[in-house]
Design an enzyme around this catalytic site. Sequence first.
Site, mmCIF file in Angstrom:
data_model
loop_
_atom_site.group_PDB
_atom_site.id
_atom_site.type_symbol
_atom_site.label_atom_id
_atom_site.label_comp_id
_atom_site.label_asym_id
_atom_site.label_seq_id
_atom_site.Cartn_x
_atom_site.Cartn_y
_atom_site.Cartn_z
ATOM 1 N N GLY A 260 43.469 38.504 39.923
ATOM 2 C CA GLY A 260 44.447 38.185 38.389
ATOM 3 C C GLY A 260 44.419 38.543 36.882
ATOM 4 N N CYS A 263 44.130 42.296 33.218
ATOM 5 C CA CYS A 263 43.780 43.778 33.285
ATOM 6 C C CYS A 263 44.162 44.832 34.697
ATOM 7 C CB CYS A 263 42.381 44.072 33.257
ATOM 8 S SG CYS A 263 42.065 44.358 31.731
#
Length: 431
Positions: A260, A263
């Site tokens: 997650g 980025c």
Amino acid sequence: MKIAMVGTGYVGLVTGTCLANMGHEVTCVDIDEEKVRMLKKGKAPIYEPGLEELMKRNVFEERLTFTTSLAEAVKATDVIFIAVGTPPTEEGEADLSAVFSVAKEIAKSADEHKVVVNKSTVPVGTAQKVKKIIKENIKEGIDFDVVSNPEFLKEGMAIQDFQVPDRIVIGVDNGRAQKMMDDIYKDVARPNRPIMFTDVKSAELIKYASNAMLATRISFMNQLSCLCDKVGADIKEVAKGMGLDSRIGSRFLQAGIGFGGSCFPKDVSALSSTLEKHGCSADLIDSVSSINERQKLIAVRKLESLLEIKDKTIAVWGLSFKPRTDDIRESPAIEIVKNLLEKGANVKAFDPVAMKNAKKELKKITYCKKPMEAVEGADALIVATEWDEFRNPDFEKLKSLMKRPIIVDGRNIYKPKSMQEIGFEYIGIGR
Ligand code: NAD
């Protein structure tokens, strides 16, 4: 060197503070007035180990200041970093509106030569667009350079990553800009960790390629974890055996509830868009995303094989997308909690630092002050973030507090056999 850092989020604030700590004079700029007010009072708006202390020292020694006035910052500095957010659009591309708007403002305020550095993660070709915007808006006769300097810091380790980076990548197209960037970073470079000067487009692509490769390794292991579950192999043993191969290495081979953060998901998706825009196939990259989407809720699916979730109390340990940060952007933990709520569960959650941010997104859950408080009376515990403090709890106490001792170990931090010996109904990922 006099430097402006535009955007004081996770990247801008860390980079600005660390550059000041190296002796440069840094002005951090943000449009968020509340954030700037906090910063001026010496408070870091984000949780990042060591940051606030470093910030305070550099403010005290007058190398680090904060402002909302981009125009003043541009006039007072030689090099201006753009470190604003580039969130995904609905189509999965990078939203470059903040980057372009800052570029325009820089151009309008520039009264002498400036180096404009793209630090935000931007698709290949963006520097060219930034150059065009500046050219169209800058006073005639004033020269400028546009440089690409992608950021590789890891939240939770950001200061160390700045001070001892694996690499510093700088894309430049002339010697003058190269010399100025070298002056900024030369003291961070080490003989075995040089500054890599390259062309601008390659620098832009290195960032996406790196994140997509790391994400690919995670999705690869997550895909294999399904097979491990079916045949009775242990994905951690598989990862260990693979990692001992020096061509592969051991990092980013953890199966779990997926990646997650602000980025990986957006960068993988933006790389896919860029590939397609240029007529290239993005099938590998697209699979990385779809495997990850599927993986995020595997903890809930596995739990459902043991109990009906409706009206049950489920404890969740960890809400941030990874340990040592309060960042909940695209956190699998948040997805899991939302899914549990949709299925009618009562959720009790604990996270050492991310609950303040989570409260903005998750209203209908009980936030607990301690991990053990969250498991009291719970029908199951899901470990969603591998914070160190979750690794060695008092398992006997944990078991005695729970209504039913089910643990779904979304990060594979416990040993299945030991957990079963204590009496837990243990579910790992691929174990
Ligand atoms: P962030 O959302 O934490 O911070 C962005 C900041 O920019 C905010 O404080 C916002 O108020 C400010 N801002 C937005 N528009 C502005 C404007 N016009 N003028 C001045 N300030 C403005 O974002 P972040 O996580 O620091 O990421 C910044 C960039 O760095 C992104 O492109 C991201 O992909 C990239 N990056 C992030 C990380 C990470 O771990 N967070 C790592 C490497 C690269």
